[in-house]
Structures are given as C-alpha cells and as structure tokens.
Design a protein around this motif. Structure first.
Motif, PDB file in Angstrom:
ATOM      1  N   GLU A 185       2.737  19.683 -11.318  1.00 34.46           N
ATOM      2  CA  GLU A 185       3.869  18.997 -11.940  1.00 34.46           C
ATOM      3  C   GLU A 185       4.453  17.898 -11.064  1.00 34.46           C
ATOM      4  O   GLU A 185       5.260  17.111 -11.530  1.00 34.46           O
ATOM      5  CB  GLU A 185       4.982  20.007 -12.252  1.00 34.46           C
ATOM      6  CG  GLU A 185       4.603  21.014 -13.301  1.00 34.46           C
ATOM      7  CD  GLU A 185       5.746  21.975 -13.589  1.00 34.46           C
ATOM      8  OE1 GLU A 185       6.763  21.953 -12.876  1.00 34.46           O
ATOM      9  OE2 GLU A 185       5.608  22.758 -14.543  1.00 34.46           O
ATOM     10  N   THR A 186       4.063  17.855  -9.799  1.00 29.10           N
ATOM     11  CA  THR A 186       4.714  16.950  -8.857  1.00 29.10           C
ATOM     12  C   THR A 186       3.695  16.164  -8.040  1.00 29.10           C
ATOM     13  O   THR A 186       2.842  16.748  -7.380  1.00 29.10           O
ATOM     14  CB  THR A 186       5.617  17.746  -7.889  1.00 29.10           C
ATOM     15  OG1 THR A 186       6.489  18.585  -8.652  1.00 29.10           O
ATOM     16  CG2 THR A 186       6.425  16.816  -7.014  1.00 29.10           C
ATOM     17  N   ILE A 187       3.827  14.849  -8.095  1.00 29.15           N
ATOM     18  CA  ILE A 187       3.033  13.942  -7.252  1.00 29.15           C
ATOM     19  C   ILE A 187       4.018  13.253  -6.319  1.00 29.15           C
ATOM     20  O   ILE A 187       5.087  12.801  -6.736  1.00 29.15           O
ATOM     21  CB  ILE A 187       2.291  12.890  -8.091  1.00 29.15           C
ATOM     22  CG1 ILE A 187       1.313  13.562  -9.040  1.00 29.15           C
ATOM     23  CG2 ILE A 187       1.567  11.902  -7.190  1.00 29.15           C
ATOM     24  CD1 ILE A 187       0.665  12.602 -10.014  1.00 29.15           C
ATOM     25  N   ILE A 188       3.666  13.151  -5.051  1.00 31.66           N
ATOM     26  CA  ILE A 188       4.543  12.529  -4.066  1.00 31.66           C
ATOM     27  C   ILE A 188       3.978  11.170  -3.697  1.00 31.66           C
ATOM     28  O   ILE A 188       2.796  11.034  -3.391  1.00 31.66           O
ATOM     29  CB  ILE A 188       4.660  13.416  -2.814  1.00 31.66           C
ATOM     30  CG1 ILE A 188       5.258  14.769  -3.197  1.00 31.66           C
ATOM     31  CG2 ILE A 188       5.488  12.719  -1.740  1.00 31.66           C
ATOM     32  CD1 ILE A 188       5.171  15.808  -2.122  1.00 31.66           C
ATOM     33  N   LEU A 189       4.828  10.157  -3.734  1.00 26.66           N
ATOM     34  CA  LEU A 189       4.457   8.804  -3.339  1.00 26.66           C
ATOM     35  C   LEU A 189       5.066   8.524  -1.974  1.00 26.66           C
ATOM     36  O   LEU A 189       6.276   8.660  -1.788  1.00 26.66           O
ATOM     37  CB  LEU A 189       4.982   7.787  -4.351  1.00 26.66           C
ATOM     38  CG  LEU A 189       4.751   6.325  -3.998  1.00 26.66           C
ATOM     39  CD1 LEU A 189       3.271   5.986  -4.143  1.00 26.66           C
ATOM     40  CD2 LEU A 189       5.596   5.436  -4.869  1.00 26.66           C
ATOM     41  N   HIS A 190       4.236   8.154  -1.022  1.00 26.39           N
ATOM     42  CA  HIS A 190       4.708   7.845   0.332  1.00 26.39           C
ATOM     43  C   HIS A 190       4.516   6.358   0.598  1.00 26.39           C
ATOM     44  O   HIS A 190       3.453   5.811   0.331  1.00 26.39           O
ATOM     45  CB  HIS A 190       3.940   8.666   1.372  1.00 26.39           C
ATOM     46  CG  HIS A 190       4.322   8.337   2.768  1.00 26.39           C
ATOM     47  ND1 HIS A 190       5.552   8.662   3.297  1.00 26.39           N
ATOM     48  CD2 HIS A 190       3.641   7.701   3.732  1.00 26.39           C
ATOM     49  CE1 HIS A 190       5.603   8.222   4.538  1.00 26.39           C
ATOM     50  NE2 HIS A 190       4.462   7.648   4.826  1.00 26.39           N
ATOM     51  N   ARG A 191       5.538   5.711   1.112  1.00 31.16           N
ATOM     52  CA  ARG A 191       5.499   4.283   1.436  1.00 31.16           C
ATOM     53  C   ARG A 191       5.587   4.120   2.951  1.00 31.16           C
ATOM     54  O   ARG A 191       6.670   4.062   3.518  1.00 31.16           O
ATOM     55  CB  ARG A 191       6.670   3.562   0.797  1.00 31.16           C
ATOM     56  CG  ARG A 191       6.696   3.636  -0.701  1.00 31.16           C
ATOM     57  CD  ARG A 191       7.949   3.022  -1.248  1.00 31.16           C
ATOM     58  NE  ARG A 191       7.948   1.578  -1.048  1.00 31.16           N
ATOM     59  CZ  ARG A 191       9.043   0.824  -1.085  1.00 31.16           C
ATOM     60  NH1 ARG A 191      10.211   1.366  -1.313  1.00 31.16           N
ATOM     61  NH2 ARG A 191       8.958  -0.471  -0.904  1.00 31.16           N
TER      62      ARG A 191
ATOM     63  N   THR B 210       0.839  -1.189   0.000  1.00 30.13           N
ATOM     64  CA  THR B 210       0.000   0.000   0.000  1.00 30.13           C
ATOM     65  C   THR B 210       0.878   1.245   0.000  1.00 30.13           C
ATOM     66  O   THR B 210       1.825   1.341   0.777  1.00 30.13           O
ATOM     67  CB  THR B 210      -0.913   0.025   1.237  1.00 30.13           C
ATOM     68  OG1 THR B 210      -1.754  -1.122   1.202  1.00 30.13           O
ATOM     69  CG2 THR B 210      -1.776   1.277   1.273  1.00 30.13           C
ATOM     70  N   VAL B 211       0.568   2.164  -0.901  1.00 30.95           N
ATOM     71  CA  VAL B 211       1.276   3.442  -0.972  1.00 30.95           C
ATOM     72  C   VAL B 211       0.243   4.559  -0.958  1.00 30.95           C
ATOM     73  O   VAL B 211      -0.938   4.326  -1.195  1.00 30.95           O
ATOM     74  CB  VAL B 211       2.163   3.539  -2.247  1.00 30.95           C
ATOM     75  CG1 VAL B 211       3.254   2.500  -2.225  1.00 30.95           C
ATOM     76  CG2 VAL B 211       1.335   3.413  -3.508  1.00 30.95           C
TER      77      VAL B 211
END
Length: 68
Positions: free
Chosen positions: A47-53, A38-39
C-alpha cells in the motif's frame, strides 16, 4: 490533502512494458521539483511506496535565524 492519480501502462511490442505515474502540477511545484531530477522509489508494503529525493532543496522552514 491528497491527489488521486491514475497509473498508466504503455505496452510495447518489441520491448518491456512501461508504467507511468504523473505528479500533479500543484504537488510538484509545492515540492520544488526540477526537470530531470533523479528520485528513488522503494517499496514499504503493498500500500505504500516511498519516494526519496537525494538532492532535494533545503526546506524554507528549517532556515536558522540569525541573531545580531
């Protein structure tokens, strides 16, 4: 290094459309992603998407050295 990736759209007649963005294998393997992980995505700007793990494995670079 960057990995260009196309955004895919799946249009459904009886439900909401779905967008997919696939990770290239080289990127997923270098990040130690696991199946079903799951992220969380957040939008920084257009312009920017942040993916958090939240459950990412620890970095091998941060291992503390033991002294004897």
């Amino acid at each position: 290094m960057s990995y260009p990736t196309k955004v895919q759209l799946i249009s459904r007649k009886k439900s909401a459309d779905q967008y997919y963005i696939n990770f290239p294998t080289a990127l997923a393997e270098s990040m130690d992603f696991s199946k079903g992980e799951t992220v969380r995505w957040s939008i920084h700007d257009r312009e920017t998407i942040i993916l958090h793990r939240p459950d990412a494995p620890p970095s091998p670079l941060n291992k503390k050295k033991t002294t004897h």
